[in-house]
Motif scaffolding. Structure first.
Motif, mmCIF file in Angstrom:
data_model
loop_
_atom_site.group_PDB
_atom_site.id
_atom_site.type_symbol
_atom_site.label_atom_id
_atom_site.label_comp_id
_atom_site.label_asym_id
_atom_site.label_seq_id
_atom_site.Cartn_x
_atom_site.Cartn_y
_atom_site.Cartn_z
ATOM 1 N N SER A 51 0.835 -1.203 0.000
ATOM 2 C CA SER A 51 0.000 0.000 0.000
ATOM 3 C C SER A 51 0.873 1.258 0.000
ATOM 4 O O SER A 51 0.545 2.246 -0.657
ATOM 5 N N HIS A 52 1.997 1.211 0.702
ATOM 6 C CA HIS A 52 2.913 2.347 0.694
ATOM 7 C C HIS A 52 3.514 2.529 -0.702
ATOM 8 O O HIS A 52 3.666 3.646 -1.178
ATOM 9 N N ALA A 53 3.837 1.424 -1.348
ATOM 10 C CA ALA A 53 4.374 1.497 -2.708
ATOM 11 C C ALA A 53 3.347 2.120 -3.651
ATOM 12 O O ALA A 53 3.693 2.940 -4.505
ATOM 13 N N ARG A 54 2.089 1.740 -3.495
ATOM 14 C CA ARG A 54 1.039 2.329 -4.337
ATOM 15 C C ARG A 54 0.915 3.832 -4.098
ATOM 16 O O ARG A 54 0.691 4.604 -5.028
ATOM 17 N N GLN A 55 1.049 4.253 -2.837
ATOM 18 C CA GLN A 55 1.015 5.678 -2.520
ATOM 19 C C GLN A 55 2.165 6.414 -3.196
ATOM 20 O O GLN A 55 1.993 7.527 -3.695
ATOM 21 N N VAL A 78 3.600 5.583 -5.988
ATOM 22 C CA VAL A 78 3.262 5.678 -7.409
ATOM 23 C C VAL A 78 2.279 6.818 -7.628
ATOM 24 O O VAL A 78 2.458 7.632 -8.540
ATOM 25 N N GLU A 79 1.253 6.905 -6.798
ATOM 26 C CA GLU A 79 0.255 7.962 -6.960
ATOM 27 C C GLU A 79 0.871 9.340 -6.758
ATOM 28 O O GLU A 79 0.612 10.274 -7.518
ATOM 29 N N SER A 135 2.473 9.532 -16.986
ATOM 30 C CA SER A 135 1.687 8.315 -17.185
ATOM 31 C C SER A 135 1.886 7.359 -16.016
ATOM 32 O O SER A 135 2.814 7.506 -15.215
ATOM 33 N N ASP A 136 1.016 6.349 -15.936
ATOM 34 C CA ASP A 136 1.147 5.356 -14.885
ATOM 35 C C ASP A 136 2.494 4.630 -14.971
ATOM 36 O O ASP A 136 3.120 4.353 -13.948
ATOM 37 N N ASP A 137 2.941 4.306 -16.188
ATOM 38 C CA ASP A 137 4.231 3.619 -16.343
ATOM 39 C C ASP A 137 5.386 4.481 -15.860
ATOM 40 O O ASP A 137 6.284 3.998 -15.167
ATOM 41 N N GLU A 138 5.354 5.747 -16.212
ATOM 42 C CA GLU A 138 6.414 6.656 -15.775
ATOM 43 C C GLU A 138 6.365 6.846 -14.260
ATOM 44 O O GLU A 138 7.397 6.883 -13.588
ATOM 45 N N ALA A 139 5.159 6.939 -13.701
ATOM 46 C CA ALA A 139 5.009 7.084 -12.257
ATOM 47 C C ALA A 139 5.561 5.849 -11.535
ATOM 48 O O ALA A 139 6.233 5.967 -10.507
ATOM 49 N N THR A 140 5.297 4.669 -12.083
ATOM 50 C CA THR A 140 5.816 3.440 -11.492
ATOM 51 C C THR A 140 7.338 3.439 -11.525
ATOM 52 O O THR A 140 7.991 3.088 -10.541
ATOM 53 N N ARG A 141 7.919 3.846 -12.644
ATOM 54 C CA ARG A 141 9.380 3.901 -12.755
ATOM 55 C C ARG A 141 9.959 4.854 -11.715
ATOM 56 O O ARG A 141 10.944 4.533 -11.037
ATOM 57 N N LEU A 142 9.346 6.019 -11.551
ATOM 58 C CA LEU A 142 9.828 6.986 -10.565
ATOM 59 C C LEU A 142 9.703 6.442 -9.141
ATOM 60 O O LEU A 142 10.601 6.617 -8.316
ATOM 61 N N ALA A 143 8.596 5.756 -8.853
ATOM 62 C CA ALA A 143 8.403 5.190 -7.518
ATOM 63 C C ALA A 143 9.445 4.113 -7.216
ATOM 64 O O ALA A 143 9.962 4.037 -6.103
ATOM 65 N N VAL A 144 9.757 3.294 -8.210
ATOM 66 C CA VAL A 144 10.784 2.264 -8.027
ATOM 67 C C VAL A 144 12.128 2.919 -7.739
ATOM 68 O O VAL A 144 12.858 2.499 -6.841
ATOM 69 N N GLU A 145 12.445 3.980 -8.469
ATOM 70 C CA GLU A 145 13.710 4.691 -8.230
ATOM 71 C C GLU A 145 13.747 5.268 -6.814
ATOM 72 O O GLU A 145 14.768 5.166 -6.120
#
Length: 78
Positions: free
Chosen positions: A44-48, A50-51, A60-70
């Motif tokens: 849930s923290h990971a999803r936050q 990303v958001e 985009s969602d893909d770019e947001a996911t990449r940034l969250a992973v970084e």
């Protein structure tokens, strides 16, 4: 709440027990706080993350996911 069995070096285990006693906290609480400090987060923290990245970067969602992973990797290396 989940239970976990770990194996520690005897000296480290003794140091952990002494620290817990000295601080008036449980060994489990010390380990839990240590994991959080190392950047271990729930899904849930990971999803936050990303958001937040998506909103902040207007991406985009893909770019947001990449940034969250970084960002997560950066937190874990601290």
């Amino acid at each position: 709440m989940s239970r976990l069995t770990i194996t520690l070096d005897d000296d480290l285990h003794q140091a952990l027990k002494e620290t817990a006693a000295r601080q008036g906290r449980s060994i489990g609480k010390i380990i839990e706080e240590s994991l959080v400090l190392r950047g271990i987060k729930s899904m849930s923290h990971a999803r936050q993350l990303v958001e937040q990245a998506r909103i902040r970067g207007e991406c985009s969602d893909d770019e947001a996911t990449r940034l969250a992973v970084e960002e997560t990797r950066d937190l874990r290396t601290r």
